[in-house]
Design a protein around this motif. Structure first.
Motif, PDB file in Angstrom:
ATOM      1  N   ILE A   1       0.834  -1.214   0.000  1.00 32.74           N
ATOM      2  CA  ILE A   1       0.000   0.000   0.000  1.00 32.74           C
ATOM      3  C   ILE A   1       0.868   1.263   0.000  1.00 32.74           C
ATOM      4  O   ILE A   1       0.612   2.198  -0.753  1.00 32.74           O
ATOM      5  CB  ILE A   1      -0.951   0.014   1.227  1.00 32.74           C
ATOM      6  CG1 ILE A   1      -2.009  -1.065   1.094  1.00 32.74           C
ATOM      7  CG2 ILE A   1      -1.601   1.376   1.408  1.00 32.74           C
ATOM      8  CD1 ILE A   1      -3.144  -0.732   0.177  1.00 32.74           C
ATOM      9  N   ARG A   2       1.875   1.292   0.848  1.00 28.09           N
ATOM     10  CA  ARG A   2       2.721   2.487   0.979  1.00 28.09           C
ATOM     11  C   ARG A   2       3.358   2.850  -0.358  1.00 28.09           C
ATOM     12  O   ARG A   2       3.323   4.003  -0.790  1.00 28.09           O
ATOM     13  CB  ARG A   2       3.797   2.223   2.044  1.00 28.09           C
ATOM     14  CG  ARG A   2       4.576   3.450   2.457  1.00 28.09           C
ATOM     15  CD  ARG A   2       5.468   3.152   3.661  1.00 28.09           C
ATOM     16  NE  ARG A   2       6.268   1.951   3.511  1.00 28.09           N
ATOM     17  CZ  ARG A   2       7.476   1.914   2.937  1.00 28.09           C
ATOM     18  NH1 ARG A   2       8.012   3.003   2.453  1.00 28.09           N
ATOM     19  NH2 ARG A   2       8.136   0.780   2.851  1.00 28.09           N
ATOM     20  N   ASN A   3       3.913   1.855  -1.041  1.00 30.19           N
ATOM     21  CA  ASN A   3       4.557   2.121  -2.329  1.00 30.19           C
ATOM     22  C   ASN A   3       3.540   2.450  -3.417  1.00 30.19           C
ATOM     23  O   ASN A   3       3.814   3.259  -4.302  1.00 30.19           O
ATOM     24  CB  ASN A   3       5.428   0.933  -2.741  1.00 30.19           C
ATOM     25  CG  ASN A   3       6.669   0.824  -1.875  1.00 30.19           C
ATOM     26  OD1 ASN A   3       7.268   1.821  -1.505  1.00 30.19           O
ATOM     27  ND2 ASN A   3       7.049  -0.394  -1.515  1.00 30.19           N
ATOM     28  N   SER A   4       2.365   1.828  -3.351  1.00 30.70           N
ATOM     29  CA  SER A   4       1.311   2.133  -4.315  1.00 30.70           C
ATOM     30  C   SER A   4       0.855   3.584  -4.174  1.00 30.70           C
ATOM     31  O   SER A   4       0.692   4.300  -5.163  1.00 30.70           O
ATOM     32  CB  SER A   4       0.108   1.207  -4.120  1.00 30.70           C
ATOM     33  OG  SER A   4       0.463  -0.136  -4.358  1.00 30.70           O
ATOM     34  N   VAL A   5       0.661   4.025  -2.929  1.00 28.96           N
ATOM     35  CA  VAL A   5       0.264   5.417  -2.677  1.00 28.96           C
ATOM     36  C   VAL A   5       1.349   6.366  -3.175  1.00 28.96           C
ATOM     37  O   VAL A   5       1.053   7.369  -3.839  1.00 28.96           O
ATOM     38  CB  VAL A   5      -0.035   5.637  -1.169  1.00 28.96           C
ATOM     39  CG1 VAL A   5      -0.139   7.119  -0.834  1.00 28.96           C
ATOM     40  CG2 VAL A   5      -1.308   4.904  -0.774  1.00 28.96           C
ATOM     41  N   ALA A   6       2.600   6.046  -2.883  1.00 32.69           N
ATOM     42  CA  ALA A   6       3.708   6.891  -3.338  1.00 32.69           C
ATOM     43  C   ALA A   6       3.730   6.982  -4.868  1.00 32.69           C
ATOM     44  O   ALA A   6       3.986   8.069  -5.422  1.00 32.69           O
ATOM     45  CB  ALA A   6       5.041   6.347  -2.803  1.00 32.69           C
ATOM     46  N   GLU A   7       3.433   5.889  -5.546  1.00 34.06           N
ATOM     47  CA  GLU A   7       3.430   5.885  -7.010  1.00 34.06           C
ATOM     48  C   GLU A   7       2.277   6.724  -7.550  1.00 34.06           C
ATOM     49  O   GLU A   7       2.438   7.455  -8.537  1.00 34.06           O
ATOM     50  CB  GLU A   7       3.380   4.458  -7.535  1.00 34.06           C
ATOM     51  CG  GLU A   7       3.423   4.344  -9.051  1.00 34.06           C
ATOM     52  CD  GLU A   7       4.653   4.950  -9.726  1.00 34.06           C
ATOM     53  OE1 GLU A   7       4.581   5.208 -10.941  1.00 34.06           O
ATOM     54  OE2 GLU A   7       5.677   5.182  -9.053  1.00 34.06           O
ATOM     55  N   VAL A   8       1.109   6.630  -6.943  1.00 33.90           N
ATOM     56  CA  VAL A   8      -0.033   7.459  -7.355  1.00 33.90           C
ATOM     57  C   VAL A   8       0.321   8.934  -7.196  1.00 33.90           C
ATOM     58  O   VAL A   8       0.120   9.742  -8.104  1.00 33.90           O
ATOM     59  CB  VAL A   8      -1.305   7.101  -6.558  1.00 33.90           C
ATOM     60  CG1 VAL A   8      -2.411   8.140  -6.774  1.00 33.90           C
ATOM     61  CG2 VAL A   8      -1.816   5.714  -6.952  1.00 33.90           C
ATOM     62  N   ILE A   9       0.867   9.283  -6.053  1.00 35.31           N
ATOM     63  CA  ILE A   9       1.241  10.677  -5.781  1.00 35.31           C
ATOM     64  C   ILE A   9       2.298  11.146  -6.769  1.00 35.31           C
ATOM     65  O   ILE A   9       2.221  12.250  -7.310  1.00 35.31           O
ATOM     66  CB  ILE A   9       1.723  10.842  -4.307  1.00 35.31           C
ATOM     67  CG1 ILE A   9       0.526  10.664  -3.369  1.00 35.31           C
ATOM     68  CG2 ILE A   9       2.406  12.181  -4.101  1.00 35.31           C
ATOM     69  CD1 ILE A   9       0.884  10.573  -1.907  1.00 35.31           C
ATOM     70  N   ARG A  10       3.269  10.277  -7.065  1.00 37.59           N
ATOM     71  CA  ARG A  10       4.313  10.623  -8.037  1.00 37.59           C
ATOM     72  C   ARG A  10       3.713  10.886  -9.403  1.00 37.59           C
ATOM     73  O   ARG A  10       4.017  11.873 -10.057  1.00 37.59           O
ATOM     74  CB  ARG A  10       5.364   9.515  -8.108  1.00 37.59           C
ATOM     75  CG  ARG A  10       6.577   9.857  -8.997  1.00 37.59           C
ATOM     76  CD  ARG A  10       7.474   8.661  -9.244  1.00 37.59           C
ATOM     77  NE  ARG A  10       6.890   7.688 -10.128  1.00 37.59           N
ATOM     78  CZ  ARG A  10       6.764   7.845 -11.464  1.00 37.59           C
ATOM     79  NH1 ARG A  10       7.163   8.951 -12.040  1.00 37.59           N
ATOM     80  NH2 ARG A  10       6.237   6.881 -12.206  1.00 37.59           N
ATOM     81  N   GLN A  11       2.825   9.989  -9.861  1.00 39.29           N
ATOM     82  CA  GLN A  11       2.234  10.136 -11.186  1.00 39.29           C
ATOM     83  C   GLN A  11       1.309  11.356 -11.270  1.00 39.29           C
ATOM     84  O   GLN A  11       1.151  11.942 -12.333  1.00 39.29           O
ATOM     85  CB  GLN A  11       1.499   8.871 -11.606  1.00 39.29           C
ATOM     86  CG  GLN A  11       2.468   7.753 -11.977  1.00 39.29           C
ATOM     87  CD  GLN A  11       1.815   6.705 -12.862  1.00 39.29           C
ATOM     88  OE1 GLN A  11       0.927   6.993 -13.652  1.00 39.29           O
ATOM     89  NE2 GLN A  11       2.280   5.470 -12.723  1.00 39.29           N
TER      90      GLN A  11
END
Length: 166
Positions: free
Chosen positions: A153-163
């Motif tokens: 979840i943590r990395n998925s959220v970070a990827e969404v925020i990055r994109q």
């Protein structure tokens, strides 16, 4: 970036779980449109599908999603939201729409009983059929696609925020 974020994707891809954490990270509100449907109807999704049939359920789902008014909110939708063109038009107007992508094998592993979970499936339709039918629609409506395979979840959220460029 628009004021809201809408998450679309197959059941089990993490829309609700990721949505809550994303909302916290951004200081946004969180709405699960499946819960709005249940609240409005006073029934579980599985009961609505059983009592109204798929067409009746999809009509209710479209009405609820097309009526969402929100500001600074992450909205997790049901997997079948993409069958409602009016709802999708509305959601695209008020939000950045993000498709949380997972391969079929991972979706199959995460999902239990489709009927128990309130997944809108036609009689005789397999999960693979549903996946093949929906993926092109998710891709059509998505402003961004985030492949969350192999991410927590943590990395998925970070990827969404990055994109999103935030």
């Amino acid at each position: 970036m628009k004021d809201n974020i809408v998450l679309i994707g197959m059941p089990g891809c993490g829309k609700s779980s990721l949505g809550v954490v994303l909302a916290k990270a951004l200081g946004y509100r969180f709405i699960d449109s499946d819960l709005l449907i249940q609240e409005r109807e006073g029934r579980l999704l599985s009961q609505i599908i059983e009592e109204e049939g798929l067409e009746g359920f999809e009509k209710i789902e479209e009405e609820v999603n097309a009526s969402i008014e929100a500001e600074k909110t992450v909205i997790a939708t049901g997997g079948s939201v993409i069958y409602g063109p009016t709802a999708m038009k509305h959601l695209k107007e008020i939000a950045d729409v993000i498709y949380l992508k997972l391969p079929y094998e991972e979706i199959a592993e995460r999902l239990g009983d489709l009927n128990q979970r309130g997944v809108a499936v036609h009689p005789g339709q397999t999960l693979a059929d549903l996946y093949d039918e929906r993926v092109p629609l998710y891709e059509k409506y998505a402003g961004l696609t985030v492949d969350v395979y192999g991410m927590d979840i943590r990395n998925s959220v970070a990827e969404v925020i990055r994109q999103l460029g935030l």
